[in-house]
Design a protein around this motif. Sequence first.
Motif, PDB file in Angstrom:
ATOM      1  N   LEU A  77       0.860  -1.176   0.000  1.00  0.00           N
ATOM      2  CA  LEU A  77       0.000   0.000   0.000  1.00  0.00           C
ATOM      3  C   LEU A  77       0.900   1.230   0.000  1.00  0.00           C
ATOM      4  N   VAL A  78       0.612   2.170  -0.895  1.00  0.00           N
ATOM      5  CA  VAL A  78       1.321   3.449  -0.917  1.00  0.00           C
ATOM      6  C   VAL A  78       0.263   4.538  -0.811  1.00  0.00           C
ATOM      7  N   THR A  96       4.746   3.968   2.599  1.00  0.00           N
ATOM      8  CA  THR A  96       4.736   2.700   1.879  1.00  0.00           C
ATOM      9  C   THR A  96       4.695   1.608   2.927  1.00  0.00           C
ATOM     10  N   ALA A  97       3.664   0.778   2.879  1.00  0.00           N
ATOM     11  CA  ALA A  97       3.515  -0.341   3.817  1.00  0.00           C
ATOM     12  C   ALA A  97       3.441  -1.630   3.012  1.00  0.00           C
ATOM     13  N   GLN A  98       4.120  -2.654   3.512  1.00  0.00           N
ATOM     14  CA  GLN A  98       4.139  -3.934   2.806  1.00  0.00           C
ATOM     15  C   GLN A  98       4.082  -5.071   3.812  1.00  0.00           C
ATOM     16  N   LEU A  99       3.424  -6.130   3.416  1.00  0.00           N
ATOM     17  CA  LEU A  99       3.375  -7.348   4.215  1.00  0.00           C
ATOM     18  C   LEU A  99       4.259  -8.391   3.555  1.00  0.00           C
ATOM     19  N   GLY A 111       7.053  -0.847   7.130  1.00  0.00           N
ATOM     20  CA  GLY A 111       6.562   0.480   6.803  1.00  0.00           C
ATOM     21  C   GLY A 111       7.690   1.477   6.705  1.00  0.00           C
ATOM     22  N   LYS A 112       7.594   2.331   5.700  1.00  0.00           N
ATOM     23  CA  LYS A 112       8.530   3.440   5.560  1.00  0.00           C
ATOM     24  C   LYS A 112       7.702   4.692   5.317  1.00  0.00           C
TER      25      LYS A 112
END
Length: 152
Positions: A77-78, A96-99, A111-112
Amino acid sequence: MQVTLDKSYPIKAPLDACWGVLSDIVALATCMPGAAITEKVDDQNYKGSVKVKVGPATAAFAGDIEVLSIDAATRTLVMMGKGADKGGSSASMHLTAQLVLDPDGQTQLLGKADVIVNGKFAQFGGRMMTSVSDMILAQFAGNFEIKAIAAT
């Protein structure tokens, strides 16, 4: 003042349940302490609010959230958020979040965020902003985990 936050949190829930929370912007917002979606403009744009306390100062930011991309293949998700409070402070965040799935089967929430703060909150400096952000993000991760477990 700009602060970059780069975090990783283990989530004790299956990857698909975590993706269900991450990809649902309204559900995701309820994980953030003090945050709420106040209006869904369309599938990519929302209005929201967040209350933040840094040191002795408290602000209630109202603003806009734009979902730049949601990628189910990479579970990423951005989004961009920006807002202001009545006291003259403003803030923006590119997230920017990623699983990702660890080899041991545990889900990691990565998450960044690049956060820019102007006004009275900027005077507290990066160290205090980072410390407060760490505390808020740890609460967010805990709430995210609870919501993902409940979805299983």
